[in-house]
Design a protein around this motif. Structure first.
Motif, short mmCIF file in Angstrom:
data_model
loop_
_atom_site.label_atom_id
_atom_site.label_comp_id
_atom_site.label_asym_id
_atom_site.label_seq_id
_atom_site.Cartn_x
_atom_site.Cartn_y
_atom_site.Cartn_z
N ASP A 142 -27.55 -38.02 55.63
CA ASP A 142 -26.17 -38.03 55.13
C ASP A 142 -25.31 -38.38 56.34
O ASP A 142 -25.28 -37.64 57.33
N PHE A 143 -24.61 -39.50 56.26
CA PHE A 143 -23.81 -39.98 57.38
C PHE A 143 -22.36 -39.48 57.35
O PHE A 143 -21.58 -39.84 58.20
N ALA A 144 -22.02 -38.66 56.37
CA ALA A 144 -20.67 -38.10 56.28
C ALA A 144 -20.76 -36.61 55.97
O ALA A 144 -20.15 -36.12 55.02
N PRO A 145 -21.52 -35.87 56.78
CA PRO A 145 -21.71 -34.46 56.47
C PRO A 145 -20.54 -33.60 56.92
O PRO A 145 -19.76 -33.99 57.79
N VAL A 146 -20.44 -32.44 56.34
CA VAL A 146 -19.51 -31.42 56.83
C VAL A 146 -20.30 -30.62 57.86
O VAL A 146 -21.36 -30.08 57.55
N ILE A 147 -19.79 -30.59 59.08
CA ILE A 147 -20.48 -29.92 60.19
C ILE A 147 -19.66 -28.71 60.61
O ILE A 147 -18.44 -28.81 60.79
N THR A 148 -20.33 -27.58 60.77
CA THR A 148 -19.63 -26.36 61.17
C THR A 148 -19.52 -26.29 62.69
O THR A 148 -20.30 -26.92 63.41
N GLU A 149 -18.58 -25.49 63.15
CA GLU A 149 -18.44 -25.27 64.60
C GLU A 149 -19.69 -24.64 65.17
O GLU A 149 -20.09 -24.94 66.30
N ASP A 150 -20.34 -23.76 64.41
CA ASP A 150 -21.58 -23.13 64.87
C ASP A 150 -22.69 -24.17 65.08
O ASP A 150 -23.46 -24.08 66.03
N GLU A 151 -22.78 -25.15 64.17
CA GLU A 151 -23.80 -26.20 64.33
C GLU A 151 -23.54 -27.04 65.57
O GLU A 151 -24.47 -27.38 66.31
N VAL A 152 -22.28 -27.36 65.83
CA VAL A 152 -21.93 -28.13 67.02
C VAL A 152 -22.29 -27.34 68.27
O VAL A 152 -22.94 -27.87 69.19
N ALA A 153 -21.92 -26.07 68.30
CA ALA A 153 -22.20 -25.22 69.47
C ALA A 153 -23.71 -25.08 69.68
O ALA A 153 -24.19 -25.13 70.82
N GLU A 154 -24.46 -24.90 68.59
CA GLU A 154 -25.91 -24.74 68.69
C GLU A 154 -26.57 -25.99 69.28
O GLU A 154 -27.42 -25.90 70.16
N LEU A 155 -26.16 -27.17 68.82
CA LEU A 155 -26.76 -28.39 69.36
C LEU A 155 -26.35 -28.61 70.81
O LEU A 155 -27.19 -28.98 71.64
N ARG A 156 -25.11 -28.37 71.13
CA ARG A 156 -24.67 -28.54 72.53
C ARG A 156 -25.45 -27.59 73.46
O ARG A 156 -25.86 -27.98 74.54
N SER A 157 -25.64 -26.36 73.02
CA SER A 157 -26.40 -25.39 73.82
C SER A 157 -27.85 -25.86 73.97
O SER A 157 -28.43 -25.80 75.06
N TYR A 158 -28.44 -26.32 72.88
CA TYR A 158 -29.82 -26.83 72.92
C TYR A 158 -29.94 -28.00 73.90
O TYR A 158 -30.85 -28.05 74.71
N LEU A 159 -29.01 -28.96 73.80
CA LEU A 159 -29.05 -30.12 74.66
C LEU A 159 -28.87 -29.73 76.14
O LEU A 159 -29.55 -30.25 77.02
N ALA A 160 -27.98 -28.78 76.40
CA ALA A 160 -27.76 -28.32 77.77
C ALA A 160 -29.04 -27.68 78.33
O ALA A 160 -29.38 -27.90 79.50
N ARG A 161 -29.76 -26.91 77.51
CA ARG A 161 -31.00 -26.27 77.97
C ARG A 161 -32.11 -27.29 78.21
O ARG A 161 -32.89 -27.16 79.15
N THR A 162 -32.20 -28.30 77.35
CA THR A 162 -33.31 -29.25 77.47
C THR A 162 -33.06 -30.33 78.53
O THR A 162 -34.01 -30.96 78.95
N LEU A 163 -31.83 -30.53 78.91
CA LEU A 163 -31.52 -31.54 79.91
C LEU A 163 -31.60 -31.01 81.34
O LEU A 163 -31.41 -31.75 82.28
N LEU A 164 -31.85 -29.73 81.49
CA LEU A 164 -31.92 -29.15 82.83
C LEU A 164 -33.19 -29.52 83.54
O LEU A 164 -34.20 -29.77 83.09
#
Length: 153
Positions: A131-153
């Motif tokens: 789905d290219f037009a999803p409704v995204i929650t702030e929690d989902e954004v925060a969760e992915l950003r946290s995941y990306l920060a952990r995996t890029l270290l």
């Protein structure tokens, strides 16, 4: 009977309903040979279409000689948020990601998207699974950003 070219060329056109129109370069130019709603079926449609155009059995259209170009669809852009809404079958690893949101990046060689989700990493998904037009929650954004920060270290 037309002479068989050394390489068969096909191109995919992304339709507004997110199906795939398959065009093959025949003896008289590019011809629409069929369509499909599944990326997995594009090669089959192209092979069958090339066989019809050149008047030969399908088995003469060898996979190694079939070059298919699948451009990035106009409804998607690199880095955008998507939601995984379908999977190929219930045994696919991707089926565990159903409903999850992630960031998508176009993967030219596969004609599909790399999608990174916080819970399982990155997978490859065809456009029809997203789905290219999803409704995204702030929690989902925060969760992915946290995941990306952990995996890029």
């Amino acid at each position: 009977m037309p002479e068989l070219p050394p390489q068969f060329r096909a191109r995919v056109r992304h339709e507004p309903d997110r199906s795939y129109a398959v065009l093959v370069e025949g003896p008289d130019g590019e011809v629409l040979v069929g369509g499909t709603g599944s990326l997995r079926e594009v090669r089959r449609v192209a092979r069958q279409g090339a066989a019809r155009l050149f008047g030969v059995p399908v088995d003469q259209i060898v996979e190694a000689r079939l070059d298919i170009v699948i451009p990035q669809p106009p409804y998607g852009r690199d880095g955008q948020w998507v939601r995984i809404v379908a999977a190929g079958d219930s045994t696919d690893e991707e089926s565990f990601d159903l409903g999850l949101a992630g960031q998508a990046h176009w993967f030219d060689q596969q004609g599909a998207w790399f999608v990174t989700v916080a819970r399982s990493g990155t997978g490859v998904y065809p456009s029809e699974y997203l789905d290219f037009a999803p409704v995204i929650t702030e929690d989902e954004v925060a969760e992915l950003r946290s995941y990306l920060a952990r995996t890029l270290l």
